[in-house]
Scaffold this motif. Structure first.
Motif, mmCIF file in Angstrom:
data_model
loop_
_atom_site.group_PDB
_atom_site.id
_atom_site.type_symbol
_atom_site.label_atom_id
_atom_site.label_comp_id
_atom_site.label_asym_id
_atom_site.label_seq_id
_atom_site.Cartn_x
_atom_site.Cartn_y
_atom_site.Cartn_z
ATOM 1 N N SER A 18 41.162 34.201 32.543
ATOM 2 C CA SER A 18 42.104 35.268 32.872
ATOM 3 C C SER A 18 43.507 34.891 32.416
ATOM 4 C CB SER A 18 42.082 35.577 34.363
ATOM 5 O OG SER A 18 42.868 34.643 35.061
ATOM 6 N N VAL A 19 44.286 35.900 32.094
ATOM 7 C CA VAL A 19 45.655 35.678 31.618
ATOM 8 C C VAL A 19 46.471 34.988 32.708
ATOM 9 C CG1 VAL A 19 47.785 36.865 30.947
ATOM 10 C CG2 VAL A 19 45.596 37.600 30.000
ATOM 11 N N LEU A 20 46.253 35.413 33.970
ATOM 12 C CA LEU A 20 47.008 34.834 35.073
ATOM 13 C C LEU A 20 46.749 33.331 35.178
ATOM 14 C CD1 LEU A 20 48.791 35.064 37.588
ATOM 15 C CD2 LEU A 20 46.764 35.691 38.888
ATOM 16 N N GLN A 21 45.484 32.961 35.177
ATOM 17 C CA GLN A 21 45.148 31.548 35.329
ATOM 18 C C GLN A 21 45.705 30.728 34.166
ATOM 19 O OE1 GLN A 21 40.990 30.784 36.045
ATOM 20 N NE2 GLN A 21 41.257 28.563 35.912
ATOM 21 N N THR A 22 45.570 31.282 32.970
ATOM 22 C CA THR A 22 46.081 30.583 31.790
ATOM 23 C C THR A 22 47.583 30.338 31.921
ATOM 24 O OG1 THR A 22 44.411 31.748 30.527
ATOM 25 C CG2 THR A 22 46.159 30.689 29.274
ATOM 26 N N CYS A 23 48.308 31.369 32.319
ATOM 27 C CA CYS A 23 49.755 31.231 32.454
ATOM 28 C C CYS A 23 50.098 30.193 33.510
ATOM 29 C CB CYS A 23 50.385 32.577 32.808
ATOM 30 S SG CYS A 23 50.388 33.718 31.425
ATOM 31 N N GLU A 40 34.398 34.982 40.989
ATOM 32 C CA GLU A 40 33.729 35.388 39.759
ATOM 33 C C GLU A 40 34.361 36.681 39.238
ATOM 34 O OE1 GLU A 40 29.527 37.093 38.253
ATOM 35 O OE2 GLU A 40 29.658 36.444 40.333
ATOM 36 N N HIS A 41 34.659 37.572 40.193
ATOM 37 C CA HIS A 41 35.262 38.852 39.844
ATOM 38 C C HIS A 41 36.640 38.889 40.493
ATOM 39 C CE1 HIS A 41 34.683 43.076 38.582
ATOM 40 N NE2 HIS A 41 35.601 43.294 39.491
ATOM 41 N N SER A 62 47.502 40.778 35.521
ATOM 42 C CA SER A 62 47.099 39.694 34.613
ATOM 43 C C SER A 62 45.842 38.981 35.094
ATOM 44 C CB SER A 62 48.247 38.695 34.436
ATOM 45 O OG SER A 62 48.673 38.225 35.694
ATOM 46 N N CYS A 63 45.489 39.136 36.391
ATOM 47 C CA CYS A 63 44.259 38.485 36.865
ATOM 48 C C CYS A 63 43.011 39.164 36.312
ATOM 49 C CB CYS A 63 44.218 38.445 38.395
ATOM 50 S SG CYS A 63 44.140 40.071 39.165
ATOM 51 N N THR A 64 43.153 40.431 35.890
ATOM 52 C CA THR A 64 41.972 41.142 35.407
ATOM 53 C C THR A 64 41.896 41.165 33.879
ATOM 54 O OG1 THR A 64 43.220 43.200 35.493
ATOM 55 C CG2 THR A 64 41.897 42.672 37.416
ATOM 56 N N GLU A 65 42.926 40.642 33.228
ATOM 57 C CA GLU A 65 42.932 40.647 31.761
ATOM 58 C C GLU A 65 42.409 39.311 31.250
ATOM 59 O OE1 GLU A 65 43.571 43.071 29.521
ATOM 60 O OE2 GLU A 65 43.610 44.346 31.314
#
Lengths: 231, 649
Positions: A18-23, A40-41, A62-65
């Motif tokens: 996810s974009v959020l985790q990556t950031c 998971e979701h 961003s958590c869903t992207e």
């Protein structure tokens, strides 16, 4: 590994994460409350992690992207900020902030977010909401404070994941929604082995282990979220 | 299995249905069709049926009583159609048939052959004897596809549906390839009737593409909008057309399991569908090996427990799984990963009920109805201030004006039209200037409303638009699942602001606050219900801003609706000396006698119930309602009168 751009910074990231985790892993803070790596979701309920992504006409959570090659993310555009601040104000209008009685000493995620968004802890121009629910709920091992709770669902998730029993659940509708024990009763008699994970993951001190003023003394630091940015 | 074998099997069923229909015709005894769906029962159809039975046995007349589903003409319930071939008249439709009228009809029409013209709504067939119902715009302007057989057949008798061509579309589908069916639906341009209008064919092909061998087809009959009862009526009146559509959908998307998700608040619909599934299974039209083909379809009914949110597909799926009905972020869409992780197609009742006729008559036939981007028909339950409320099925593209003023007879009581609310809590209120908007998915969305699932509320000049917005927000915030911040907390703020405006405590910044907050909720919410929840506020702000401003700045409710902003007073010029009618009806003893033996209202005690306004004899018409309340002249209570009231209290 793919390359994405976040606010002009180029990042090597895992495809599909996810974009959020990556950031967050790259030290770029995006406000969040309900996000957990182990989900998971994505729960996507707190609506704080809005960003803008090149090619999508509206700000998105961003958590869903998911990360994909060439993604361009902007974390601080006016439109994303407006939604983040709106969501935060809404949460604060239902959250009773009482610093002296707050068990989350020092590391309050709400304060961090307020600082990041450059807003106060009040909900102006929105009024504080009154709710016809109990101030304190005795859950046996724990005390639950509905007015501190932001309904991020971290406790519900971690309970399901750790115990496999789904002891904690949401109950009620609308603004009266609370976290409760499935079918009532108290946690002292529940088959949860008193792991305390639910209290540990709570970002606002809404679920507190009895006899502990601060956080539950779980040795498991992996639960000790939420991700707090370096000052 | 080839086409001939399927046809042979189906033809034997069809023959049986025709044989039964023929038999009924040959019997040549009168048939009494009584509308026995929820709306009919609510207006006394059960008593009517009982009265018919008693009168028939009392007079020793032989007649058949057939309970049928809803015709959609709610204003005329209980409706009865009597087919009395021996009388020489065509089948006649009677309106408001109470138990008393039922007894009269048996005596006059069935016994003596006099059709009792004063009870007649119209003849069901054209003839020179009695004007046909088709002469009324309420009948002739409708175009019925989904509701074609509703009210004409016994929903519990599968053979009646089959005799009218039912299940022949399924037989035809079973002899073709699923891809052909999907192609047919794609070319027909059918769009989902649940509200958003997603192309049905595309949804199916997405599900087909992610097929894992165990796809699931779900019929969404969790109709929760206030004022909408289209799905209920279809389920109660012609469940087999829906089941046939569901089987066609399941075959096309490769599903072996189908679920009809009905709200438990529709007990009659639940029972009717369950019985229909059983009788279809008995004829091998559902269940294992349909019509001898290898296609199995297990159909079950799931009763929803009354959460509005469960009409949203991801919440609906979770509630079937036994979890709390909360929407989830999409993607993954149900067509990829739905119920129990399997690809799932969720279609609305009206979408599925449209399928049999598309299969029978072809995609281009369907495309010719309605508009280019929204082919087919739209079914609405039109309620509120119209002369002829009820269910209406019209071709897409019909204007709101035609629907409200021509089909439904316009506004009663010499009032004028103010607004029409379309799409329930997710929709919006459109003013008079939008009456020429064609009814289709895109035009309505452009206007700020939406198609929704079929609720349409017409409002006259006496409706306060701020109060209407408040009503819908009260509904949405109560029904919010509580998951996401914007919907859970944001809608409550909207409600609180609207509440204070209607109470006269509105602030000058409230309009802007409402607009900003609504915009944020629309952009920030997790699911479709949250995103559309502010629509009643946004549209009323756009079209009726003057009403908001009157409430806030002048503390005046232009429609005289909001209690805190209105007052009643008695016009002393008109009030009749010595008349005591209003005194008797006032529940709080706020009305006193003045020195001149006329009446006055004590504003401190008045609860503004309006009873005195209704009670005041028409020839005096002395009670006046005003807004703002300051307009009411103050009439002092005489001191002695005050004392005596105090003494009683």
């Amino acid at each position: 590994m793919v390359t994405i751009v976040v606010d002009t910074k180029e990042i090597q990231a895992d495809d599909g994460k996810s974009v959020l985790q990556t950031c967050l892993e790259h030290g770029i803070f995006i406000p969040n409350l309900c996000f957990m790596k182990s989900r998971e979701h994505p729960h996507a309920s707190c609506r704080l992690c809005f960003v803008e992504i090149y090619g999508i006409d509206q700000p998105v959570t961003s958590c869903t992207e998911r990360v994909r090659e060439g993604l361009v993310v902007l974390t601080a555009t006016a439109r994303a900020r407006r939604l983040q601040q709106a969501a935060f104000k809404l949460l604060m209008s239902a959250h009773h902030c009482r610093p002296k009685a707050c068990p989350v000493r020092g590391g309050c995620q709400l304060i961090r977010i307020a600082r990041h968004l450059k807003v106060g802890l009040n909900s102006q121009p929105l009024e504080r909401l009154e709710r016809a629910i109990d101030e304190e709920v005795d859950l046996g091992l724990f005390t639950y404070y509905p007015f501190r709770c932001v309904l991020c669902g971290r406790c519900v998730h971690v309970c399901r994941q750790r115990t496999g029993h789904n002891l904690l659940t949401f109950a009620g509708r609308g603004l009266k929604t609370v976290v409760a024990l499935f079918g009532g009763g108290d946690l002292a008699a529940a088959p949860c082995r008193h792991c305390g994970a639910c209290a540990t993951v709570c970002p606002t001190g809404a679920l507190v282990l009895k006899g502990e003023q601060g956080r539950a003394a779980s040795a498991d630091s992996s639960l000790r979220a939420p991700q707090i940015p370096p000052r | 299995m080839n086409k001939q074998e399927i046809d042979a099997r189906f033809v034997s069923i069809r023959r049986e249905a025709e044989r039964r229909a023929e038999h009924r015709k040959r019997e040549a005894i009168p048939t009494i069709y009584i509308v026995m769906s929820t709306c009919g029962l609510a207006s006394g159809a059960a008593e009517t049926k009982h009265a018919f039975e008693e009168a028939l046995s009392h007079k020793g007349i032989q007649a058949r009583i057939v309970p049928v589903g809803c015709l959609g003409h709610c204003y005329a319930e209980p409706l009865v159609v009597i087919d009395h071939p021996a009388s020489g008249f065509p089948p006649i439709c009677y309106h408001q048939v109470s138990a008393g009228r039922a007894r009269v009809l048996v005596g006059s029409y069935l016994e003596e052959g006099d059709p009792v013209l004063e009870y007649v709504l119209g003849a069901m067939e054209r003839s020179d004897l009695i004007p046909s119902v088709m002469d009324f715009p309420r009948f002739s302007l409708e175009q019925r596809l989904v509701m074609e057989h509703c009210g004409h057949i016994d929903p519990d008798d599968i053979y009646q549906y089959i005799a009218l061509g039912g299940y022949s579309a399924l037989a035809r589908v079973l002899a073709s390839e699923p891809a052909e069916i999907i192609h047919l639906i794609e070319t027909s341009g059918l769009r989902g009737r649940g509200g958003a209008g997603f192309p049905t064919g595309r949804k199916w092909s997405l599900a087909r593409a992610s097929e894992t061998g165990g796809n699931i087809a779900i019929c969404n009959a969790d109709e929760g909008d206030p004022g909408a009862y289209v799905d209920r009526t279809i389920l109660e009146s012609n469940p087999h057309q829906l089941l046939e559509g569901l089987a066609i959908c399941a075959y096309a998307v490769g599903a072996t399991q189908a679920i009809v998700y009905v709200r438990a608040e529709y007990p009659l619909a639940v029972q009717t569908v369950k019985r229909a599934i059983r009788s279809a299974k008995e004829l091998s039209l559902l269940g294992p090996g349909i019509l001898g083909t290898p296609f199995d379809l297990e159909v079950s009914v799931f009763e929803g427990s009354g959460a509005f949110v469960c009409g949203e597909e991801t919440a609906l799926i979770r509630s079937i799984e036994g979890r709390r009905g909360m929407p989830q972020h999409r993607p993954p869409y149900p067509v990829e990963k739905g119920l129990w992780g399997r690809p799932t197609v969720v279609n609305n009742v009206k979408t599925l009920s449209s399928l049999p006729s598309i299969v029978q008559k072809g995609g281009s036939w369907f495309r010719a109805i309605g508009t280019a981007s929204s082919p087919g028909t739209a079914v609405f339950s039109v309620v509120g201030n119209v002369r002829h409320p009820g269910l209406v099925e019209i071709a897409m593209g019909t204007s709101l004006r035609t629907l409200i003023f021509d089909v439904c007879g316009g506004i009663p009581n010499k009032k004028s039209f103010k607004a029409v609310q379309i799409g329930g809590p997710s929709g919006g209120c459109l003013p008079e200037s939008f009456l020429d908007t064609p009814i289709d998915f895109d035009s309505l969305r452009q206007a700020g409303a939406m198609m929704g699932s079929g609720g349409m509320v017409v409002m006259d000049e006496d409706s306060c638009m701020v109060d209407v917005a408040r009503y819908f927000l009260d509904f949405t915030q109560k029904e919010s699942c509580g998951k996401c911040t914007f919907c859970r907390i944001g809608t409550r703020h909207l409600l609180n602001i609207l509440d204070r405006i209607t109470k006269g405590d509105g602030r000058k910044e409230d309009v802007e606050l409402l607009a900003t907050l609504s915009e944020d909720i629309k952009n920030g919410s997790l699911c479709g219900l949250g995103k559309t929840a502010p629509n009643p506020v946004l549209t009323s702000l756009r079209f009726f801003l003057d009403e908001y401003e009157a409430h806030i700045k002048e503390k005046r409710c232009p429609a005289l609706k909001c209690r805190s902003l209105t007052a009643y007073y008695i016009d002393l010029e008109k009030c009749a000396r010595g008349c005591e009618v209003c005194v008797g009806c006032c529940p709080v003893e706020a009305i006193f006698t003045t020195r001149g033996r006329k009446k006055g209202i004590d504003q401190k005690l008045c609860v503004k119930c309006g009873e005195c306004l209704v009670a005041c004899p028409r020839e005096y018409d002395a009670v006046v309602k005003v807004s703002p309340p300051g307009l009411a002249p103050i009439i002092e209570r005489p001191p002695d009168e005050e004392k005596s009231v105090g003494g009683q209290g």
